[in-house]
Scaffold this motif. Structure first.
Motif, PDB file in Angstrom:
ATOM      1  N   LYS A  24       0.827  -1.214   0.000  1.00 56.91           N
ATOM      2  CA  LYS A  24       0.102   0.061  -0.080  1.00 56.91           C
ATOM      3  C   LYS A  24       0.917   1.274   0.026  1.00 56.91           C
ATOM      4  CE  LYS A  24      -4.054  -1.867   2.143  1.00 56.91           C
ATOM      5  NZ  LYS A  24      -4.905  -2.003   3.146  1.00 56.91           N
ATOM      6  N   PRO A  25       0.339   2.217  -0.543  1.00 58.34           N
ATOM      7  CA  PRO A  25      -0.833   2.551  -1.248  1.00 58.34           C
ATOM      8  C   PRO A  25      -1.067   2.134  -2.596  1.00 58.34           C
ATOM      9  CG  PRO A  25       0.321   4.659  -1.447  1.00 58.34           C
ATOM     10  CD  PRO A  25       1.196   3.582  -0.743  1.00 58.34           C
ATOM     11  N   HIS A  26      -0.267   1.016  -2.933  1.00 61.78           N
ATOM     12  CA  HIS A  26      -0.580   0.423  -4.559  1.00 61.78           C
ATOM     13  C   HIS A  26      -0.143   1.550  -5.723  1.00 61.78           C
ATOM     14  CE1 HIS A  26      -1.502  -3.128  -2.222  1.00 61.78           C
ATOM     15  NE2 HIS A  26      -2.784  -2.668  -1.776  1.00 61.78           N
ATOM     16  N   ARG A  27       0.920   2.434  -5.542  1.00 67.68           N
ATOM     17  CA  ARG A  27       1.046   3.238  -6.687  1.00 67.68           C
ATOM     18  C   ARG A  27       1.483   2.268  -7.836  1.00 67.68           C
ATOM     19  NH1 ARG A  27       5.819   6.944  -4.341  1.00 67.68           N
ATOM     20  NH2 ARG A  27       6.612   4.827  -3.375  1.00 67.68           N
ATOM     21  N   TYR A  28       1.241   2.637  -9.188  1.00 66.10           N
ATOM     22  CA  TYR A  28       1.565   1.937 -10.336  1.00 66.10           C
ATOM     23  C   TYR A  28       2.533   2.938 -11.042  1.00 66.10           C
ATOM     24  CZ  TYR A  28      -2.437   4.841 -11.860  1.00 66.10           C
ATOM     25  OH  TYR A  28      -3.129   5.818 -12.243  1.00 66.10           O
ATOM     26  N   ALA A  29       3.358   1.832 -11.696  1.00 61.43           N
ATOM     27  CA  ALA A  29       4.501   2.504 -12.658  1.00 61.43           C
ATOM     28  C   ALA A  29       3.988   2.388 -14.179  1.00 61.43           C
ATOM     29  CB  ALA A  29       5.844   1.660 -12.393  1.00 61.43           C
ATOM     30  N   VAL A  30       4.165   3.475 -14.738  1.00 57.62           N
ATOM     31  CA  VAL A  30       3.609   3.351 -16.151  1.00 57.62           C
ATOM     32  C   VAL A  30       4.924   3.776 -16.958  1.00 57.62           C
ATOM     33  CG1 VAL A  30       2.131   4.625 -17.962  1.00 57.62           C
ATOM     34  CG2 VAL A  30       1.321   3.991 -15.363  1.00 57.62           C
ATOM     35  N   THR A  31       5.064   2.925 -18.066  1.00 58.02           N
ATOM     36  CA  THR A  31       6.297   3.037 -18.702  1.00 58.02           C
ATOM     37  C   THR A  31       5.805   3.503 -20.283  1.00 58.02           C
ATOM     38  OG1 THR A  31       7.316   1.287 -17.816  1.00 58.02           O
ATOM     39  CG2 THR A  31       8.236   1.653 -19.767  1.00 58.02           C
ATOM     40  N   ALA A  32       6.260   4.414 -20.832  1.00 59.20           N
ATOM     41  CA  ALA A  32       5.978   5.032 -22.169  1.00 59.20           C
ATOM     42  C   ALA A  32       6.956   5.657 -22.572  1.00 59.20           C
ATOM     43  CB  ALA A  32       4.829   5.705 -22.096  1.00 59.20           C
ATOM     44  N   ALA A  33       7.551   5.586 -23.880  1.00 58.38           N
ATOM     45  CA  ALA A  33       8.476   6.404 -24.526  1.00 58.38           C
ATOM     46  C   ALA A  33       9.829   6.286 -23.700  1.00 58.38           C
ATOM     47  CB  ALA A  33       8.400   8.009 -24.313  1.00 58.38           C
ATOM     48  N   THR A  34      10.526   7.272 -23.275  1.00 59.94           N
ATOM     49  CA  THR A  34      11.967   7.121 -22.590  1.00 59.94           C
ATOM     50  C   THR A  34      11.597   7.838 -21.112  1.00 59.94           C
ATOM     51  OG1 THR A  34      12.461   9.398 -22.948  1.00 59.94           O
ATOM     52  CG2 THR A  34      13.218   7.934 -24.720  1.00 59.94           C
ATOM     53  N   ARG A  35      10.643   7.203 -20.463  1.00 59.74           N
ATOM     54  CA  ARG A  35      10.326   7.552 -18.966  1.00 59.74           C
ATOM     55  C   ARG A  35       9.499   6.590 -18.577  1.00 59.74           C
ATOM     56  NH1 ARG A  35       6.757  13.046 -19.648  1.00 59.74           N
ATOM     57  NH2 ARG A  35       5.113  12.118 -20.292  1.00 59.74           N
ATOM     58  N   VAL A  36       9.543   6.384 -17.104  1.00 58.25           N
ATOM     59  CA  VAL A  36       8.795   5.620 -16.012  1.00 58.25           C
ATOM     60  C   VAL A  36       8.159   6.819 -15.217  1.00 58.25           C
ATOM     61  CG1 VAL A  36       8.572   4.037 -14.788  1.00 58.25           C
ATOM     62  CG2 VAL A  36      10.016   3.677 -16.556  1.00 58.25           C
ATOM     63  N   GLN A  37       6.714   6.706 -15.237  1.00 61.14           N
ATOM     64  CA  GLN A  37       5.957   7.662 -14.197  1.00 61.14           C
ATOM     65  C   GLN A  37       5.256   6.906 -13.042  1.00 61.14           C
ATOM     66  OE1 GLN A  37       3.797   9.971 -17.277  1.00 61.14           O
ATOM     67  NE2 GLN A  37       5.088  11.553 -16.631  1.00 61.14           N
ATOM     68  N   LEU A  38       5.304   7.335 -12.134  1.00 62.44           N
ATOM     69  CA  LEU A  38       4.558   6.650 -10.984  1.00 62.44           C
ATOM     70  C   LEU A  38       3.284   7.725 -10.606  1.00 62.44           C
ATOM     71  CD1 LEU A  38       7.572   5.369 -10.435  1.00 62.44           C
ATOM     72  CD2 LEU A  38       6.796   4.825  -8.046  1.00 62.44           C
ATOM     73  N   TYR A  39       2.327   6.763 -10.494  1.00 62.72           N
ATOM     74  CA  TYR A  39       1.171   7.499 -10.145  1.00 62.72           C
ATOM     75  C   TYR A  39       0.334   7.224  -8.684  1.00 62.72           C
ATOM     76  CZ  TYR A  39       0.709   8.829 -15.394  1.00 62.72           C
ATOM     77  OH  TYR A  39       0.693   9.374 -16.330  1.00 62.72           O
ATOM     78  N   ALA A  40      -0.228   8.117  -8.294  1.00 62.01           N
ATOM     79  CA  ALA A  40      -0.959   7.733  -7.126  1.00 62.01           C
ATOM     80  C   ALA A  40      -2.309   7.191  -7.547  1.00 62.01           C
ATOM     81  CB  ALA A  40      -1.043   9.147  -6.298  1.00 62.01           C
ATOM     82  N   PRO A  41      -2.730   6.151  -6.885  1.00 61.27           N
ATOM     83  CA  PRO A  41      -3.988   5.562  -7.192  1.00 61.27           C
ATOM     84  C   PRO A  41      -5.373   6.418  -6.937  1.00 61.27           C
ATOM     85  CG  PRO A  41      -3.263   4.365  -5.522  1.00 61.27           C
ATOM     86  CD  PRO A  41      -2.086   5.441  -5.961  1.00 61.27           C
ATOM     87  N   ARG A  42      -5.156   7.305  -5.803  1.00 60.33           N
ATOM     88  CA  ARG A  42      -6.375   7.899  -5.362  1.00 60.33           C
ATOM     89  C   ARG A  42      -6.585   9.082  -6.104  1.00 60.33           C
ATOM     90  NH1 ARG A  42      -8.534   6.894  -0.561  1.00 60.33           N
ATOM     91  NH2 ARG A  42      -7.535   5.546   0.957  1.00 60.33           N
ATOM     92  N   THR A  43      -5.630  10.052  -6.541  1.00 60.59           N
ATOM     93  CA  THR A  43      -5.867  11.176  -7.570  1.00 60.59           C
ATOM     94  C   THR A  43      -5.600  10.639  -9.052  1.00 60.59           C
ATOM     95  OG1 THR A  43      -3.438  11.600  -6.939  1.00 60.59           O
ATOM     96  CG2 THR A  43      -5.035  12.680  -5.496  1.00 60.59           C
ATOM     97  N   GLN A  44      -5.084   9.660  -9.199  1.00 65.73           N
ATOM     98  CA  GLN A  44      -4.275   9.430 -10.822  1.00 65.73           C
ATOM     99  C   GLN A  44      -3.493  10.582 -11.129  1.00 65.73           C
ATOM    100  OE1 GLN A  44      -5.720   6.552 -11.322  1.00 65.73           O
ATOM    101  NE2 GLN A  44      -7.248   6.693  -9.779  1.00 65.73           N
ATOM    102  N   LYS A  45      -2.641  11.175 -10.191  1.00 63.26           N
ATOM    103  CA  LYS A  45      -1.563  12.160 -10.887  1.00 63.26           C
ATOM    104  C   LYS A  45      -0.226  11.429 -10.508  1.00 63.26           C
ATOM    105  CE  LYS A  45      -4.842  15.440 -10.983  1.00 63.26           C
ATOM    106  NZ  LYS A  45      -5.015  16.055 -12.050  1.00 63.26           N
ATOM    107  N   VAL A  46       0.703  12.275 -11.273  1.00 64.55           N
ATOM    108  CA  VAL A  46       1.989  11.710 -11.298  1.00 64.55           C
ATOM    109  C   VAL A  46       2.820  12.112 -10.051  1.00 64.55           C
ATOM    110  CG1 VAL A  46       4.346  11.631 -12.561  1.00 64.55           C
ATOM    111  CG2 VAL A  46       2.110  11.649 -13.744  1.00 64.55           C
TER     112      VAL A  46
END
Length: 528
Positions: free
Chosen positions: A50-72
């Protein structure tokens, strides 16, 4: 004599996937949030903690998002080429990712600092994952046809598997043994490797099946038990029994195009598959039947379900990240909290005995229980029964207000079984004509809409025809005065004609099937 309420008959309804509990559960994942990236989203991975953040891989970067707000919350962009397979370790502190130069990097999530670098691969690395049972080891799969196991503390390669002959684009470490690794390659094989022997211990291939050819394996997924694996090659999903030596026990062809993503729910009782046909399908692993289907606006490349089953994230070819959310029920949160509290309170000896330590320092509050009156054993008591409250339409029927009773069940929120039960009661009372009489176009409209809606329903078809015949007989003189009423009558006529054509076609089909069955039966009789 007391008034007898209207008895609503329960009709058997045909099974429908839309109204099944399974479909209702998956439809709770709604209000999708769409995040637009500037390149295809190739990987999504939820943190197990928890809080189960998720990593999104696209292009030349990896971004971590907050599950509650869906913000980087974090952006890691220290890649020289296209990043691949951003994956978070079980403790949620480290992240590993590869890129198209063959470089593998381990990052500290909080500081985004590079902790380790592995550069033995010479071509793009499409899979980088931490071992689930050995957190200090990393699995990598590359287009140079090799699979490597890395040791993070020593920054060295422990084992290299070279059995594949083409790109290796999918892989996973076993959740039941720290030495087993499952991989899928473009050489059309799924292989099980053992790091103790350094060899391939099992090869699974669909080359022997008809019409399969050498179709590249896009994804592999192993069940938590470690005894069954799933792979996707083209639009076909295959289930492999690892205990039986890698025997294919099931082949599923529910997608129209290549399946590019596989994921389990938190209990591994449901399998999700996403493909280039814009579809995500949910399978019940006990029967491998599709229990729900979700449509996406673009071809799906990756898919993940959060460990608490509140989010479904999907990455697509047009750079769109879709996140569907579900609000868990209060009972689910309470059960999780009580389970966690029980685990914290339990001791070793008490757990062995099957119990748990009592809550120390907490008082117990007894529930309020109404005391039963005590009396003489031989005393007779007269049971008092509370009168049942009548429904609104029953009250109107009791006072012979037939027209108002009919209007009360023609509303949208009233189920059709109730409406037609009341119509049946009016027929028994010879009050249906009284209830239908004297209506203008406003009051006649709901009657006609109910008839049009349910004239093809086998549960109410006969009664609808009887009521429609009476309505036509009573209101034929006023036809042509209201465009709305005329339109509803025409719709009723078209639906009846379509149903008659359908019934005739069924009778023809039934006759043809009877001839086929009788011919088969006659040819199968033994000759004497």
């Amino acid at each position: 004599m007391d008034y007898q309420p209207v008895i609503v008959k329960v009709h058997p309804r045909p099974s429908s996937s839309k109204s099944s509990p399974e479909a209702r559960y998956w439809r709770q994942f709604k209000h999708p949030v769409f995040v637009k990236e500037y390149a295809p989203v190739t990987a999504v991975h939820f943190s197990p903690t928890k809080p189960h953040r998720y990593a999104v891989t696209a292009a030349t970067r990896v971004q971590l998002y907050a599950p509650r707000t869906q913000k980087v919350t974090k952006t890691i962009s220290r890649f020289k080429d296209v990043a691949r397979s951003g994956s978070i370790r079980a403790d949620g502190k480290l992240l590993v990712a590869g890129d198209d130069t063959g470089l593998i990097q381990v990052f500290d999530i909080n500081s985004r600092a590079i902790l380790r670098t592995f550069d033995s691969h010479k071509q793009p690395v499409h899979v980088t994952k931490f071992s689930s049972l050995a957190p200090t080891q990393i699995l990598s799969c590359s287009d140079d046809t090799t699979v490597r196991i890395w040791d993070v503390p020593s920054q060295s390669c422990i084992t290299t598997f070279t059995s594949h002959t083409d790109y290796v684009r999918s892989g996973q470490s076993s959740t039941s043994s720290p030495h087993l690794y499952l991989t899928g390659s473009y050489d059309a094989t799924v292989r099980l490797f053992d790091s103790r022997s350094g060899q391939c211990e099992m090869v699974m291939s669909s080359a022997g099946s008809s019409n399969s050819g050498n179709i590249p394996v896009e994804q592999v997924l192993m069940f938590p038990s470690g005894t069954v694996a799933v792979s996707s090659a083209g639009p076909i999903l295959r289930v492999w029994d690892l205990v039986a030596g890698g025997r294919c026990v099931r082949a599923l062809s529910n997608h129209q195009k290549t399946v590019t993503a596989l994921a389990f729910d938190s209990t591994a009782s449901r399998l999700l598959s996403g493909g280039l046909d814009h579809m995500v399908k949910v399978y019940d692993v006990s029967t491998y039947k599709v229990v729900h289907t979700m449509r996406y606006p673009a071809p799906v490349l990756c898919l993940a379900v959060s460990p608490d089953e509140t989010h479904i994230a999907a990455g697509m070819t047009d750079g769109t990240l879709s996140v569907r959310r579900r609000n868990p029920k209060a009972s689910e949160a309470q059960s999780d909290a009580s389970l966690a509290a029980a685990v914290l309170r339990s001791g070793t000896f008490e757990t062995f005995l099957g119990g748990a330590l009592p809550a120390i320092g907490q008082g117990t509050v007894k529930g309020k229980i109404k005391a039963k009156p005590l009396g003489d054993v031989n005393e007779f008591r007269i049971e008092s029964r509370r009168a049942k409250r009548l429904k609104g339409y029953d009250k109107l029927l009791k006072h012979f207000k037939y027209s108002a009773a009919l209007d009360s069940v023609l509303r949208k929120h009233v189920p059709p079984t109730t409406a037609f039960a009341l119509i049946q009661e009016l027929i028994h009372r010879d009050g249906l004509q009284i209830a239908l009489a004297g209506r203008d176009d406003v009051l006649l409209e709901p009657v006609l809409r109910v008839l049009v809606k349910h004239v093809t329903d086998p549960r109410f078809g006969k009664m609808v025809c009887d009521v429609a015949g009476l309505v036509i007989q009573m209101y034929t003189p006023i036809l042509g005065q209201s465009p709305l009423i005329d339109t509803l009558f025409l719709r009723l006529r078209k639906k009846v004609q379509a149903e008659l054509r359908f019934q005739k076609e069924i009778r023809r089909t039934k006759g043809a099937l009877d001839m086929i069955f009788s011919a088969v039966a006659s040819t199968s009789l033994p000759l004497r």
